[in-house]
Design an enzyme around this catalytic site. Structure first.
Site, PDB file in Angstrom:
ATOM      1  N   GLU A   1      10.538  -4.795   3.595  1.00 26.73           N
ATOM      2  CA  GLU A   1      10.596  -6.405   3.182  1.00 26.73           C
ATOM      3  C   GLU A   1      10.233  -6.969   2.060  1.00 26.73           C
ATOM      4  O   GLU A   1      10.838  -7.562   1.203  1.00 26.73           O
ATOM      5  CB  GLU A   1       9.911  -7.232   4.553  1.00 26.73           C
TER       6      GLU A   1
ATOM      7  N   GLY B   1      -4.352  -0.859   4.822  1.00 27.40           N
ATOM      8  CA  GLY B   1      -3.512  -1.863   4.521  1.00 27.40           C
ATOM      9  C   GLY B   1      -4.445  -3.476   4.895  1.00 27.40           C
ATOM     10  O   GLY B   1      -4.608  -4.312   4.158  1.00 27.40           O
ATOM     11  N   ARG B   2      -4.780  -3.522   5.924  1.00 25.84           N
ATOM     12  CA  ARG B   2      -5.476  -4.530   6.606  1.00 25.84           C
ATOM     13  C   ARG B   2      -6.906  -4.757   6.244  1.00 25.84           C
ATOM     14  O   ARG B   2      -7.508  -5.888   6.592  1.00 25.84           O
ATOM     15  CB  ARG B   2      -5.244  -4.742   8.169  1.00 25.84           C
TER      16      ARG B   2
ATOM     17  N   GLU C   1      -3.954  -4.706  15.135  1.00 23.49           N
ATOM     18  CA  GLU C   1      -3.444  -3.417  14.543  1.00 23.49           C
ATOM     19  C   GLU C   1      -4.427  -2.245  14.662  1.00 23.49           C
ATOM     20  O   GLU C   1      -4.006  -1.212  14.781  1.00 23.49           O
ATOM     21  CB  GLU C   1      -2.921  -3.600  13.005  1.00 23.49           C
TER      22      GLU C   1
ATOM     23  N   HIS D   1      -5.694 -30.864  19.921  1.00 24.28           N
ATOM     24  CA  HIS D   1      -4.581 -31.649  20.115  1.00 24.28           C
ATOM     25  C   HIS D   1      -3.284 -30.895  20.531  1.00 24.28           C
ATOM     26  O   HIS D   1      -2.258 -31.341  20.381  1.00 24.28           O
ATOM     27  CB  HIS D   1      -4.333 -32.695  19.047  1.00 24.28           C
TER      28      HIS D   1
ATOM     29  N   LYS E   1       0.900  -1.149   0.099  1.00 21.09           N
ATOM     30  CA  LYS E   1      -0.151  -0.005  -0.153  1.00 21.09           C
ATOM     31  C   LYS E   1       0.905   1.294   0.007  1.00 21.09           C
ATOM     32  O   LYS E   1       0.630   2.079  -0.766  1.00 21.09           O
ATOM     33  CB  LYS E   1      -0.888  -0.348   1.090  1.00 21.09           C
TER      34      LYS E   1
ATOM     35  N   LYS F   1      10.456   0.044  12.951  1.00 20.28           N
ATOM     36  CA  LYS F   1      10.891   0.334  11.394  1.00 20.28           C
ATOM     37  C   LYS F   1      11.966   1.357  11.509  1.00 20.28           C
ATOM     38  O   LYS F   1      13.113   0.794  11.111  1.00 20.28           O
ATOM     39  CB  LYS F   1       9.918   0.756  10.717  1.00 20.28           C
TER      40      LYS F   1
HETATM   41  O1  F6P Z   1       4.043  -2.622   9.496  1.00 23.94           O
HETATM   42  C1  F6P Z   1       2.770  -2.637   9.295  1.00 23.94           C
HETATM   43  C2  F6P Z   1       2.183  -2.365   8.070  1.00 23.94           C
HETATM   44  O2  F6P Z   1       2.147  -1.153   7.824  1.00 23.94           O
HETATM   45  C3  F6P Z   1       0.765  -2.986   7.999  1.00 23.94           C
HETATM   46  O3  F6P Z   1      -0.221  -1.983   8.339  1.00 23.94           O
HETATM   47  C4  F6P Z   1       0.627  -3.104   6.654  1.00 23.94           C
HETATM   48  O4  F6P Z   1      -0.603  -4.212   6.394  1.00 23.94           O
HETATM   49  C5  F6P Z   1       1.881  -3.759   6.332  1.00 23.94           C
HETATM   50  O5  F6P Z   1       2.810  -3.224   7.120  1.00 23.94           O
HETATM   51  C6  F6P Z   1       2.475  -3.853   4.885  1.00 23.94           C
HETATM   52  O6  F6P Z   1       2.524  -2.431   4.555  1.00 23.94           O
HETATM   53  P1  F6P Z   1       2.474  -2.118   2.958  1.00 23.94           P
HETATM   54  O7  F6P Z   1       1.242  -2.672   2.198  1.00 23.94           O
HETATM   55  O8  F6P Z   1       2.373  -0.459   2.933  1.00 23.94           O
HETATM   56  O9  F6P Z   1       3.720  -2.827   2.308  1.00 23.94           O
END
Ligand code: F6P
Length: 545
Positions: free
Chosen positions: A211, A266-267, A352, A383, A205, A511
């Site tokens: 990452e 994002g979520r 979150e 289990h 987003k 971060k």
């Molecule tokens: O670090 C948390 C977050 O910002 C979440 O809110 C989000 O879903 C995820 O990282 C990934 O973010 P993006 O879609 O901006 O890469």
């Protein structure tokens, strides 16, 4: 808004929670033979049975009054109207627009519904081109595999959809996911793939998540030194982001850049182009059915009175069990293997969104907010951790979720799931008392000290609250309804707690600090100045272990 603790309705609820201590859930059934009918509601293909909660009519009435005193209906309208209810980021919250493409929804001077419809058409066209083999890689071969690169909200939702709707996948490329910064994941996924026939969709987003960008670069490098980077990006990569500029910076071709908007958290983005790889895998029509299921739940949420409104009821029950009754966590227990990732997905959505220490106005919250949400497939959980649920010292309210229809034509298996689902919520409510345990042991010929010892160990207190969600079918529409149901539950909880459920400032600090440490870990870099523990650990790492 009045602090929750000072809300007179809340104070009545606290009094109810004290009054009900020591009462038994099953006694509520004894007193009211129609309790199941009066404490369950159906919306579309979803039945919520909340009769197995320690909640009586007086407490329920005040819970419903709480929804009024916290103005849930007003906030709901603000959400659907596209008001900037995400006040700290000054943004609308309109993921609901994603599930009704083309339905007019003015926001920030343009029509979100039209924008969504246009983007969905672009997604559909590209997904069909990939599925038909019309879109190809550099060598002209059709794509056999699509890899989704994203993390958090740009990963968990698409994984959930792909798992749940796997029985309907036909004719599309195979689907893979890479989210973790650990090179082990990307290396494992790439090992089984052929660069000539692999397409990557990079979803972020923000467009700046470290990452995701790291994994994207590793995927680009996988095409080899001889490959032309621009050509690789043009033919083998697509991107999804609210920042088209960041996709352009990465080098993704304009016609393969898909749009998100700042009014989609994002979520809450699994309804958007973030799910493009899933659409390629499953086919566009199934994805549209998923959207339609979400829209169906939106209508219910917007129109049903609070006492029959599934998201409102689930939110009130969660606030009741956690904030009023004091439970520290909630378990999500799907009795359906295809829903095995639902706890992970909901963990981000709930924690979150609602793990917040100040109100919308920036005042310290007056009660606990949010809930530690956890769980896994119920059958596997039985289990693993159900011992804790049945006899641990903490009460963990649980949602048990199962579908009646059998999509695999294995009726014996479906009966097994349903039997266990019903048995577990019953066991959590009833437990087994000492008298019964003693009688059973005596009937087995056990007596004396041994009987005393075993009796103590075998007693289950019971009285553990559960909701059961029974879906007619877990198909695309059913999944859409279920996800939207929980999204709205989370929103309503946030309204009651008086917090902004749509920002996530708490993820920033880590971060920033990772950036500093990344620098200190570069070969030959200065060790930097950190706290004693971090300095010590860095020293060991820099020294080679
Ligand atoms: O670090 C948390 C977050 O910002 C979440 O809110 C989000 O879903 C995820 O990282 C990934 O973010 P993006 O879609 O901006 O890469």
């Amino acid at each position: 808004m009045t602090a929750l603790r000072n809300d007179s309705v809340w104070q009545r609820l606290v009094a109810h929670s004290e009054r009900l201590q020591g009462r038994r859930i099953e006694a509520l059934f004894d007193a009211d033979p129609a309790r199941f009918e009066r404490y369950s509601h159906r919306a579309g293909g979803v039945l919520l049975d909340y009769s197995k909660n320690l909640l009586d009519d007086a407490a329920r009435e005040d819970l419903l009054a709480l929804a009024e005193s916290r103005d849930v209906a007003g906030w709901r309208e603000r959400l659907f109207a596209g008001e900037h209810i995400n006040n700290t980021e000054d943004r609308a919250v309109l993921h609901v627009a994603l599930r009704q493409p083309g339905v007019s929804r003015p926001v920030d001077g343009y029509d979100a519904g039209e924008a969504v419809a246009r983007e969905l058409e672009r997604m559909t066209a590209f997904a069909e081109a990939v599925r038909s083999g019309e879109a190809t890689g550099i060598s002209g071969r059709a794509f056999t595999d699509v890899v989704s690169i994203g993390i958090g909200g740009s990963d968990l939702g698409p994984r959930l959809i792909a798992d749940v709707l796997a029985p309907w996948a036909a004719g599309g490329p195979r689907l893979h996911f890479v989210s973790n910064a650990d090179g082990a994941e990307v290396a494992t996924v790439l090992r089984g793939l052929d660069p000539e026939t692999t397409l990557f969709v990079v979803a972020s987003k923000s467009g700046g998540t470290r990452e995701t960008l790291l994994n994207a670069e590793t995927a680009i490098a996988w095409f080899g030194n001889g490959a032309d980077r621009a050509e690789v990006l043009a033919r083998h990569f697509a991107g999804v982001s609210a920042s088209q500029d960041k996709l352009a910076d990465l080098g993704i071709a304009a016609e393969r850049r898909f749009r998100l908007w700042d009014w989609v958290g994002g979520r809450y983005s699994l309804w958007s182009a973030v799910s493009l790889p899933v659409m390629m895998h499953l086919g566009p029509s199934i994805f549209r059915e998923f959207l339609a299921g979400g829209a169906d739940m939106d209508r219910h949420f917007r129109e049903a009175p609070a006492e029959e409104n599934l998201p409102v009821l689930l939110a009130l029950l969660n606030v009741w069990n956690t904030t009023a009754m004091g439970a520290a966590s909630q378990a999500i227990l799907p009795y359906d293997w295809r829903l095995r990732r639902l706890p992970d997905y909901l963990q981000q959505a709930e924690m979150e969104s609602n793990g917040k220490r100040v109100t919308r106005e920036g005042e310290p919250v007056s009660t606990h907010t949010g809930v530690v949400l956890w769980g896994r497939s119920g059958i596997d959980g039985q289990h693993a951790f159900y011992q804790f649920l049945h006899q641990g010292t903490q009460v963990v309210p649980a949602d048990l979720i199962c579908a009646v229809a059998d999509e695999d034509d294995l009726p014996e298996h479906r009966r097994e799931l349903l039997a266990n689902c019903l048995a577990q919520s019953r066991a959590m409510m009833l437990g087994v008392d000492e008298e019964t345990v003693r009688a059973e042991l005596a009937a087995d010929g056990i007596s004396g000290d041994r009987l005393d010892l075993l009796a103590a160990h075998r007693v289950h207190e019971g009285n553990r609250p559960t909701n059961t969600l029974l879906l007619d079918r877990l198909d695309a529409t059913g999944l859409g309804r279920l996800v939207a149901l929980y999204e709205h539950r989370i929103f309503v909880e946030g309204v009651i707690w008086g917090i902004n459920s749509f920002d996530q400032w708490g993820v920033q600090l880590g971060k920033t600090l990772a950036g500093e440490l990344r620098g200190a870990l570069q070969p030959g870099a200065d060790a930097g100045t950190f706290d004693g523990s971090t300095t010590g650990l860095l020293g060991v790492i820099r020294g080679g272990g």
